[in-house]
Motif scaffolding. Structure first.
Motif, mmCIF file in Angstrom:
data_model
loop_
_atom_site.group_PDB
_atom_site.id
_atom_site.type_symbol
_atom_site.label_atom_id
_atom_site.label_comp_id
_atom_site.label_asym_id
_atom_site.label_seq_id
_atom_site.Cartn_x
_atom_site.Cartn_y
_atom_site.Cartn_z
ATOM 1 N N LYS A 104 8.638 -18.544 -7.814
ATOM 2 C CA LYS A 104 8.882 -17.221 -8.380
ATOM 3 C C LYS A 104 9.068 -17.282 -9.893
ATOM 4 N N SER A 105 9.717 -18.336 -10.385
ATOM 5 C CA SER A 105 9.879 -18.442 -11.839
ATOM 6 C C SER A 105 8.535 -18.724 -12.505
ATOM 7 N N VAL A 164 15.572 -29.900 -10.844
ATOM 8 C CA VAL A 164 14.349 -29.681 -11.631
ATOM 9 C C VAL A 164 14.060 -28.186 -11.743
ATOM 10 N N ALA A 165 14.189 -27.470 -10.634
ATOM 11 C CA ALA A 165 13.922 -26.030 -10.644
ATOM 12 C C ALA A 165 14.873 -25.307 -11.589
ATOM 13 N N ILE A 169 13.912 -23.056 -14.887
ATOM 14 C CA ILE A 169 14.280 -21.643 -14.976
ATOM 15 C C ILE A 169 15.038 -21.357 -16.265
ATOM 16 N N GLN A 170 16.013 -22.211 -16.562
ATOM 17 C CA GLN A 170 16.828 -21.971 -17.747
ATOM 18 C C GLN A 170 16.068 -22.212 -19.040
ATOM 19 N N ASP A 171 15.034 -23.025 -18.993
ATOM 20 C CA ASP A 171 14.227 -23.265 -20.181
ATOM 21 C C ASP A 171 13.170 -22.185 -20.375
ATOM 22 N N GLN A 186 24.592 -25.125 -12.715
ATOM 23 C CA GLN A 186 24.713 -25.636 -14.081
ATOM 24 C C GLN A 186 25.275 -27.052 -14.070
ATOM 25 N N ALA A 187 26.295 -27.276 -13.250
ATOM 26 C CA ALA A 187 26.924 -28.597 -13.187
ATOM 27 C C ALA A 187 25.977 -29.630 -12.606
#
Length: 213
Positions: A104-105, A164-165, A169-171, A186-187
């Motif tokens: 989806k991302s 990895v996902a 997503i955050q990048d 996040q952790a």
């Protein structure tokens, strides 16, 4: 073996990290399905990343199928697949959610970066974004309920796929999934990115390098 594809793909990076965790040697060739389409087509006419050129020349594709093949090697350092049926069920649940989040991302990235702005279909983006959030919510709940030991010798397929996902997503689409709302993910990601197998295959346009380099 040769791993074909760019590390900006979460699917390629998933395989690159996993092969290292398994202790299986491979060469990485960062061939892009976009910028190097003709070169990729000569390797695999389907032009699908990741592709894996086996030692006998046969080309495999799809990250899950490549990792299934990798697990068959008797020389592997360890397995990323839990042996216990209950643990396996939980791990497959995580893999499914993580791969859905990847899919989806990636769709959102393609919609925003490849499609002309006047042709972007807002209802479709909204639908895909909802699916992405649902996958991330499931992963967050799972890791909040049962945190894992993040170490090279303990990560499973689900842990690798999730880490990895989440980084992807955050990048690539951080506005779609606010990081502060997902502290467990996040952790997990922060700890995983410190491991030598992740550092050797950083997200981006580079090549897998020797661990510690």
């Amino acid at each position: 073996m040769q791993l074909i594809g760019m590390l900006d793909s979460p699917y390629v990076r998933r395989v690159a990290v996993s092969l290292q965790l398994l202790g299986l040697p491979f060469e990485h060739r960062p061939v892009s399905v976009f910028r190097h389409f003709d070169e990729f087509r000569r390797i695999n006419p389907v032009v699908k990343a990741p592709s894996l050129i086996c030692d006998d020349g046969l080309v495999l594709m799809d990250s899950s199928l490549i990792l299934e093949y990798a697990e068959s090697f008797p020389a592997k350092r360890r397995s990323l697949v839990p042996a216990d049926a209950v643990a396996l069920q939980s791990d497959l649940y995580l893999v499914g959610l993580a791969l859905a989040a990847c899919e989806k991302s990636v769709q959102i990235v393609y919609e925003r970066q490849l499609r002309p702005a006047e042709k972007v279909h807002a209802p479709w983006v909204e639908r895909v974004s909802g699916q992405l959030l649902a996958a991330c919510a499931g992963l967050e709940a799972a890791y909040a309920a049962q945190p894992v030991e993040v170490a090279s010798g303990t990560l499973t397929r689900g842990d690798v796929a999730t880490a990895v996902a989440w980084y992807f997503i955050q990048d690539m689409v951080p506005e779609a999934v606010p990081g502060e709302d997902y502290p467990a993910l996040q952790a997990l990601s922060k700890s995983a990115e410190r491991l030598p197998e992740f550092r050797a295959a950083p997200h981006g346009f580079g090549t897998v390098r020797a661990r510690g380099a």
